[in-house]
Design a protein around this motif. Structure first.
Motif, mmCIF file in Angstrom:
data_model
loop_
_atom_site.group_PDB
_atom_site.id
_atom_site.type_symbol
_atom_site.label_atom_id
_atom_site.label_comp_id
_atom_site.label_asym_id
_atom_site.label_seq_id
_atom_site.Cartn_x
_atom_site.Cartn_y
_atom_site.Cartn_z
ATOM 1 N N TRP A 116 0.805 -1.220 0.000
ATOM 2 C CA TRP A 116 0.000 0.000 0.000
ATOM 3 C C TRP A 116 0.841 1.274 0.000
ATOM 4 N N PRO A 117 2.039 1.346 0.633
ATOM 5 C CA PRO A 117 2.844 2.568 0.482
ATOM 6 C C PRO A 117 3.309 2.815 -0.960
ATOM 7 N N SER A 118 3.596 1.737 -1.710
ATOM 8 C CA SER A 118 4.011 1.936 -3.104
ATOM 9 C C SER A 118 2.861 2.486 -3.944
ATOM 10 N N ILE A 119 1.633 2.092 -3.613
ATOM 11 C CA ILE A 119 0.479 2.646 -4.329
ATOM 12 C C ILE A 119 0.385 4.147 -4.098
ATOM 13 N N LEU A 120 0.523 4.566 -2.842
ATOM 14 C CA LEU A 120 0.402 5.985 -2.517
ATOM 15 C C LEU A 120 1.559 6.806 -3.088
ATOM 16 N N ILE A 121 2.771 6.293 -2.954
ATOM 17 C CA ILE A 121 3.948 7.078 -3.332
ATOM 18 C C ILE A 121 4.122 7.152 -4.847
ATOM 19 N N LEU A 122 3.989 6.030 -5.535
ATOM 20 C CA LEU A 122 4.330 5.969 -6.954
ATOM 21 C C LEU A 122 3.130 6.084 -7.876
ATOM 22 N N ASP A 123 2.052 5.420 -7.569
ATOM 23 C CA ASP A 123 0.937 5.343 -8.513
ATOM 24 C C ASP A 123 -0.081 6.461 -8.312
ATOM 25 N N VAL A 124 -0.504 6.675 -7.083
ATOM 26 C CA VAL A 124 -1.540 7.683 -6.841
ATOM 27 C C VAL A 124 -1.042 9.079 -7.185
ATOM 28 N N SER A 125 0.214 9.388 -6.847
ATOM 29 C CA SER A 125 0.738 10.719 -7.127
ATOM 30 C C SER A 125 0.760 11.008 -8.624
ATOM 31 N N ALA A 126 1.263 10.065 -9.431
ATOM 32 C CA ALA A 126 1.296 10.266 -10.879
ATOM 33 C C ALA A 126 -0.109 10.281 -11.464
ATOM 34 N N PHE A 127 -0.998 9.438 -10.939
ATOM 35 C CA PHE A 127 -2.364 9.367 -11.465
ATOM 36 C C PHE A 127 -3.115 10.668 -11.210
ATOM 37 N N ILE A 128 -2.931 11.251 -10.038
ATOM 38 C CA ILE A 128 -3.615 12.513 -9.727
ATOM 39 C C ILE A 128 -3.142 13.625 -10.662
ATOM 40 N N LEU A 129 -1.850 13.703 -10.907
ATOM 41 C CA LEU A 129 -1.333 14.724 -11.824
ATOM 42 C C LEU A 129 -1.909 14.556 -13.222
ATOM 43 N N ALA A 130 -1.965 13.313 -13.708
ATOM 44 C CA ALA A 130 -2.500 13.073 -15.046
ATOM 45 C C ALA A 130 -3.984 13.406 -15.125
ATOM 46 N N ILE A 131 -4.746 13.057 -14.089
ATOM 47 C CA ILE A 131 -6.186 13.363 -14.083
ATOM 48 C C ILE A 131 -6.412 14.870 -14.040
ATOM 49 N N LEU A 132 -5.647 15.582 -13.215
ATOM 50 C CA LEU A 132 -5.789 17.039 -13.156
ATOM 51 C C LEU A 132 -5.463 17.676 -14.497
ATOM 52 N N ALA A 133 -4.469 17.141 -15.207
ATOM 53 C CA ALA A 133 -4.147 17.673 -16.534
ATOM 54 C C ALA A 133 -5.332 17.509 -17.482
ATOM 55 N N LEU A 134 -6.000 16.361 -17.435
ATOM 56 C CA LEU A 134 -7.175 16.145 -18.282
ATOM 57 C C LEU A 134 -8.316 17.082 -17.895
ATOM 58 N N VAL A 135 -8.488 17.308 -16.605
ATOM 59 C CA VAL A 135 -9.557 18.209 -16.149
ATOM 60 C C VAL A 135 -9.313 19.628 -16.657
ATOM 61 N N PHE A 136 -8.089 20.127 -16.514
ATOM 62 C CA PHE A 136 -7.789 21.479 -16.993
ATOM 63 C C PHE A 136 -7.912 21.561 -18.508
ATOM 64 N N CYS A 137 -7.539 20.504 -19.219
ATOM 65 C CA CYS A 137 -7.700 20.495 -20.676
ATOM 66 C C CYS A 137 -9.174 20.551 -21.061
ATOM 67 N N ALA A 138 -10.005 19.787 -20.364
ATOM 68 C CA ALA A 138 -11.433 19.794 -20.663
ATOM 69 C C ALA A 138 -12.041 21.170 -20.399
ATOM 70 N N LEU A 139 -11.648 21.801 -19.283
ATOM 71 C CA LEU A 139 -12.152 23.142 -18.997
ATOM 72 C C LEU A 139 -11.684 24.143 -20.054
ATOM 73 N N ALA A 140 -10.432 24.013 -20.487
ATOM 74 C CA ALA A 140 -9.913 24.925 -21.509
ATOM 75 C C ALA A 140 -10.642 24.732 -22.836
ATOM 76 N N LEU A 141 -10.907 23.481 -23.215
ATOM 77 C CA LEU A 141 -11.622 23.227 -24.462
ATOM 78 C C LEU A 141 -13.041 23.788 -24.402
ATOM 79 N N LEU A 142 -13.703 23.615 -23.262
ATOM 80 C CA LEU A 142 -15.059 24.141 -23.111
ATOM 81 C C LEU A 142 -15.061 25.661 -23.205
ATOM 82 N N LYS A 143 -14.125 26.303 -22.501
ATOM 83 C CA LYS A 143 -14.071 27.770 -22.543
ATOM 84 C C LYS A 143 -13.636 28.262 -23.912
ATOM 85 N N LEU A 144 -12.736 27.527 -24.570
ATOM 86 C CA LEU A 144 -12.302 27.925 -25.903
ATOM 87 C C LEU A 144 -13.458 27.872 -26.892
#
Length: 349
Positions: free
Chosen positions: A148-176
């Motif tokens: 479970w520490p490897s999930i939090l340290i390695l996987d969850v951190s990278a996954f959150i960054l990637a998901i946030l990037a998609l969210v900001f892209c979707a908001l930018a496309l909608l506003k554009l």
């Protein structure tokens, strides 16, 4: 396949570096960081494929210690770079950023692209059960104590960054879509650092890389955690026999696990190819190629260019042959300059 494994990373490295001059002039931290991480990936994969071609022997141990840590950082650094780009594109779509970025935004970009990956590289030691592993044809890969520490340290951190990037892209496309006329006007201003076509390319590339990161993180996690989590008891138990180096032939992997391993490996050259497709074949890139070819011919082969420098007309290069302008004064009404000799003395002669 082994031949392709050795050639593909070096070809991908060349394609990524071709786009460097243009991005260096723009000084966008996120895109420069993507180039740096992809270049590091391709160098590591290419050298590993050459050294461990058809074998899983223990060699170049110090090299493996270095590159396995860099790979841990790159796995988080690329999603962080995509998040930085998505945030900036979103601010532009909302009309909040058209001037050069302030120090706060630059500091946040540096932290996401480089600071946070370095922290994860250091935290990897917590879940590093042994030194590293060596896989036939692929080379050394990081050792991870699946828990479970490897999930939090390695996987969850990278996954959150990637998901946030998609969210900001979707908001930018909608506003554009809603403000496409206003955004186009802003991007066409003389002080804008982005053209409409470049903005659209950045948006599409960020969305594709963000989606690709989410897919790869999900595939990697599903492959690693298929057999369940190992018990986390204490530090001594996890790091027992830390100097051990795992050696694995391809025949020891189940077919699904081996396919997943090669998919994750080929993801890097394919990502490099997509980056080149967006930024290596446009009009800006063609101008860079012509400038580079002119520099090589002028500096290395000592050829004199017959082309006028950018921004100079033929009148600037050859003023004696310049046609008269509206301010041209005919010679017969100009005041004559003083003669360099005495006319009276000349007449006496």
């Amino acid at each position: 396949m082994p031949g392709a494994l050795k050639a593909a990373p070096f070809i991908a490295l060349g394609l990524v570096l071709v786009t460097l001059p243009h991005h260096w002039r723009v000084r966008n931290i996120a895109t420069l960081s993507i180039i740096a991480w992809l270049s590091a990936y391709n160098v590591m994969y290419g050298v590993n494929a050459v050294i461990w071609d058809g074998n899983d022997g223990i060699q170049a141990s110090v090299w493996c210690d270095i590159v396995t840590k860099i790979k841990i950082g790159a796995d988080v650094g690329l999603p962080g770079c995509c998040l930085c780009m998505a945030k900036r594109l979103n601010r532009i779509a909302y009309g909040l950023e058209m001037s050069p970025r302030g120090w706060r935004h630059r500091t946040l970009d540096i932290l996401l692209c480089w600071g946070f990956p370095m922290i994860i590289m250091a935290l990897h030691y917590i879940v590093q059960g042994h030194r590293f592993d060596i896989v036939e044809d692929i080379g050394c890969i990081p050792a991870i104590y699946i828990s479970w520490p490897s999930i939090l340290i390695l996987d969850v951190s990278a996954f959150i960054l990637a998901i946030l990037a998609l969210v900001f892209c979707a908001l930018a496309l909608l506003k554009l879509y809603r403000r496409r006329v206003a955004v186009r006007v802003m991007l066409n201003k003389p002080d804008s650092s982005l053209s409409p076509s470049r903005y659209l390319r950045l948006m599409i590339m960020t969305f594709i890389l963000g989606t690709w990161n989410v897919v790869l993180i999900s595939v990697s996690a599903s492959n690693e955690y298929t057999s369940g989590l190992q018990p986390w008891t204490d530090w001594a138990f996890v790091h027992a026999d830390f100097s051990f180096i795992g050696q694995y032939r391809n025949s020891t992997f189940p077919a699904p696990a081996l396919r997943c391993l090669y998919l994750l490996w080929w993801a890097v050259p394919l990502s490099s190819l997509s980056f080149f497709a967006f930024f290596g074949i446009g009009a800006e890139a063609m101008r860079d190629y012509r400038a580079s070819a002119s520099w090589v011919g002028r500096v290395i082969f000592r050829q004199q260019s017959t082309l006028a420098p950018v921004g100079l007309d033929s009148e600037d290069l050859y003023p004696a042959f310049a046609p008269p302008t509206k301010q041209y004064i005919p010679r017969h009404i100009r005041p004559l300059p003083p003669l360099p000799y005495d006319v009276r003395a000349f007449n006496r002669v």
